[in-house]
Design a protein around this motif. Structure first.
Motif, PDB file in Angstrom:
ATOM      1  N   GLU A 117       0.808  -1.223   0.000  1.00 49.99           N
ATOM      2  CA  GLU A 117       0.000   0.000   0.000  1.00 49.99           C
ATOM      3  C   GLU A 117       0.841   1.273   0.000  1.00 49.99           C
ATOM      4  O   GLU A 117       0.483   2.259  -0.637  1.00 49.99           O
ATOM      5  N   HIS A 118       1.944   1.267   0.727  1.00 50.94           N
ATOM      6  CA  HIS A 118       2.800   2.451   0.833  1.00 50.94           C
ATOM      7  C   HIS A 118       4.050   2.344  -0.039  1.00 50.94           C
ATOM      8  O   HIS A 118       5.038   3.039   0.192  1.00 50.94           O
ATOM      9  N   GLY A 119       4.010   1.477  -1.042  1.00 48.02           N
ATOM     10  CA  GLY A 119       5.174   1.247  -1.898  1.00 48.02           C
ATOM     11  C   GLY A 119       5.670   2.491  -2.601  1.00 48.02           C
ATOM     12  O   GLY A 119       6.873   2.740  -2.657  1.00 48.02           O
ATOM     13  N   ALA A 120       4.753   3.292  -3.132  1.00 44.37           N
ATOM     14  CA  ALA A 120       5.169   4.511  -3.846  1.00 44.37           C
ATOM     15  C   ALA A 120       5.881   5.462  -2.908  1.00 44.37           C
ATOM     16  O   ALA A 120       6.908   6.051  -3.258  1.00 44.37           O
ATOM     17  N   GLY A 121       5.366   5.597  -1.694  1.00 42.56           N
ATOM     18  CA  GLY A 121       6.013   6.465  -0.710  1.00 42.56           C
ATOM     19  C   GLY A 121       7.372   5.946  -0.287  1.00 42.56           C
ATOM     20  O   GLY A 121       8.324   6.710  -0.133  1.00 42.56           O
ATOM     21  N   ALA A 122       7.463   4.619  -0.117  1.00 44.78           N
ATOM     22  CA  ALA A 122       8.738   4.012   0.268  1.00 44.78           C
ATOM     23  C   ALA A 122       9.778   4.208  -0.825  1.00 44.78           C
ATOM     24  O   ALA A 122      10.933   4.558  -0.549  1.00 44.78           O
ATOM     25  N   LYS A 123       9.367   4.000  -2.081  1.00 45.62           N
ATOM     26  CA  LYS A 123      10.297   4.196  -3.199  1.00 45.62           C
ATOM     27  C   LYS A 123      10.721   5.650  -3.304  1.00 45.62           C
ATOM     28  O   LYS A 123      11.897   5.954  -3.552  1.00 45.62           O
ATOM     29  N   ALA A 124       9.801   6.569  -3.102  1.00 46.50           N
ATOM     30  CA  ALA A 124      10.132   7.992  -3.147  1.00 46.50           C
ATOM     31  C   ALA A 124      11.094   8.356  -2.020  1.00 46.50           C
ATOM     32  O   ALA A 124      12.027   9.144  -2.213  1.00 46.50           O
ATOM     33  N   MET A 125      10.879   7.760  -0.858  1.00 43.68           N
ATOM     34  CA  MET A 125      11.753   8.013   0.282  1.00 43.68           C
ATOM     35  C   MET A 125      13.167   7.518  -0.010  1.00 43.68           C
ATOM     36  O   MET A 125      14.148   8.200   0.295  1.00 43.68           O
ATOM     37  N   ILE A 126      13.281   6.351  -0.619  1.00 43.60           N
ATOM     38  CA  ILE A 126      14.586   5.805  -0.977  1.00 43.60           C
ATOM     39  C   ILE A 126      15.280   6.715  -1.985  1.00 43.60           C
ATOM     40  O   ILE A 126      16.455   7.044  -1.845  1.00 43.60           O
ATOM     41  N   GLU A 127      14.554   7.129  -3.015  1.00 36.32           N
ATOM     42  CA  GLU A 127      15.132   7.989  -4.052  1.00 36.32           C
ATOM     43  C   GLU A 127      15.560   9.347  -3.518  1.00 36.32           C
ATOM     44  O   GLU A 127      16.523   9.930  -4.000  1.00 36.32           O
ATOM     45  N   ALA A 128      14.861   9.860  -2.508  1.00 39.20           N
ATOM     46  CA  ALA A 128      15.205  11.165  -1.942  1.00 39.20           C
ATOM     47  C   ALA A 128      16.365  11.081  -0.947  1.00 39.20           C
ATOM     48  O   ALA A 128      16.980  12.091  -0.626  1.00 39.20           O
ATOM     49  N   SER A 129      16.681   9.883  -0.475  1.00 38.92           N
ATOM     50  CA  SER A 129      17.740   9.730   0.525  1.00 38.92           C
ATOM     51  C   SER A 129      19.118   9.874  -0.112  1.00 38.92           C
ATOM     52  O   SER A 129      19.273   9.805  -1.326  1.00 38.92           O
ATOM     53  N   ASN A 130      20.111  10.053   0.729  1.00 40.01           N
ATOM     54  CA  ASN A 130      21.482  10.170   0.237  1.00 40.01           C
ATOM     55  C   ASN A 130      21.993   8.868  -0.360  1.00 40.01           C
ATOM     56  O   ASN A 130      22.736   8.876  -1.334  1.00 40.01           O
ATOM     57  N   ALA A 131      21.608   7.735   0.207  1.00 40.57           N
ATOM     58  CA  ALA A 131      22.084   6.440  -0.290  1.00 40.57           C
ATOM     59  C   ALA A 131      21.408   6.055  -1.602  1.00 40.57           C
ATOM     60  O   ALA A 131      21.994   5.342  -2.415  1.00 40.57           O
ATOM     61  N   ARG A 132      20.199   6.479  -1.813  1.00 41.18           N
ATOM     62  CA  ARG A 132      19.408   6.184  -3.009  1.00 41.18           C
ATOM     63  C   ARG A 132      19.277   4.681  -3.278  1.00 41.18           C
ATOM     64  O   ARG A 132      19.277   4.239  -4.423  1.00 41.18           O
ATOM     65  N   ARG A 133      19.190   3.900  -2.219  1.00 41.56           N
ATOM     66  CA  ARG A 133      18.968   2.461  -2.336  1.00 41.56           C
ATOM     67  C   ARG A 133      18.369   1.973  -1.031  1.00 41.56           C
ATOM     68  O   ARG A 133      18.487   2.623   0.010  1.00 41.56           O
ATOM     69  N   ALA A 134      17.709   0.837  -1.096  1.00 46.42           N
ATOM     70  CA  ALA A 134      17.176   0.221   0.113  1.00 46.42           C
ATOM     71  C   ALA A 134      18.330  -0.373   0.912  1.00 46.42           C
ATOM     72  O   ALA A 134      19.349  -0.788   0.348  1.00 46.42           O
ATOM     73  N   GLY A 135      18.168  -0.404   2.203  1.00 52.11           N
ATOM     74  CA  GLY A 135      19.185  -1.000   3.059  1.00 52.11           C
ATOM     75  C   GLY A 135      19.189  -2.513   2.933  1.00 52.11           C
ATOM     76  O   GLY A 135      18.222  -3.122   2.493  1.00 52.11           O
ATOM     77  N   THR A 136      20.298  -3.093   3.331  1.00 54.42           N
ATOM     78  CA  THR A 136      20.454  -4.549   3.268  1.00 54.42           C
ATOM     79  C   THR A 136      20.731  -5.095   4.664  1.00 54.42           C
ATOM     80  O   THR A 136      21.051  -4.338   5.591  1.00 54.42           O
ATOM     81  N   ALA A 137      20.638  -6.383   4.789  1.00 55.44           N
ATOM     82  CA  ALA A 137      21.000  -7.029   6.052  1.00 55.44           C
ATOM     83  C   ALA A 137      22.462  -6.730   6.384  1.00 55.44           C
ATOM     84  O   ALA A 137      22.824  -6.560   7.556  1.00 55.44           O
ATOM     85  N   GLY A 138      23.292  -6.624   5.362  1.00 56.17           N
ATOM     86  CA  GLY A 138      24.705  -6.301   5.572  1.00 56.17           C
ATOM     87  C   GLY A 138      24.900  -4.915   6.170  1.00 56.17           C
ATOM     88  O   GLY A 138      25.822  -4.701   6.970  1.00 56.17           O
ATOM     89  N   ASP A 139      24.050  -3.965   5.799  1.00 56.37           N
ATOM     90  CA  ASP A 139      24.128  -2.628   6.376  1.00 56.37           C
ATOM     91  C   ASP A 139      23.848  -2.663   7.880  1.00 56.37           C
ATOM     92  O   ASP A 139      24.535  -2.018   8.671  1.00 56.37           O
ATOM     93  N   ILE A 140      22.833  -3.427   8.262  1.00 56.04           N
ATOM     94  CA  ILE A 140      22.495  -3.561   9.681  1.00 56.04           C
ATOM     95  C   ILE A 140      23.603  -4.308  10.417  1.00 56.04           C
ATOM     96  O   ILE A 140      24.011  -3.926  11.515  1.00 56.04           O
TER      97      ILE A 140
END
Length: 95
Positions: free
Chosen positions: A9-32
């Motif tokens: 349901e919130h996919g568009a917002g999540a994608k927009a949030m990722i694109e607006a961030s400095n990393a411009r990608r979703a986090g990974t288990a490796g990041d955590i």
């Protein structure tokens, strides 16, 4: 961020949030894992009471409107994304 969030349901917002961030990608288990390894390293034994944000700059972007995109630095992207980001911010606050 799971694929269920991105396709939900919130996919568009999540994608927009990722694109607006400095990393411009979703986090990974490796990041955590890297953040956890940092905090567990004996060299950081004096770090206490820290609340590290491991989110690629999403929180800073959403709160300040700043990003690596010059248009966002002027608050343009933040204003356009605010309606989409608001439901996601409330979801993250829940325990």
């Amino acid at each position: 961020m799971g694929q269920s969030v991105l396709s939900g349901e919130h996919g568009a917002g999540a994608k927009a949030m990722i694109e607006a961030s400095n990393a411009r990608r979703a986090g990974t288990a490796g990041d955590i894992a890297a953040a956890a390894a940092f905090l567990l390293d004996p060299a950081t034994s004096y770090v206490s009471g820290a609340d590290p944000l491991v989110d690629g700059g999403v929180t800073a972007t959403a709160r300040t409107g700043a990003s690596s995109d010059p248009a966002a630095d002027e608050g343009v992207v933040a204003q356009e994304l605010q309606p989409q980001l608001q439901p996601l911010a409330h979801e993250q606050e829940e325990p």
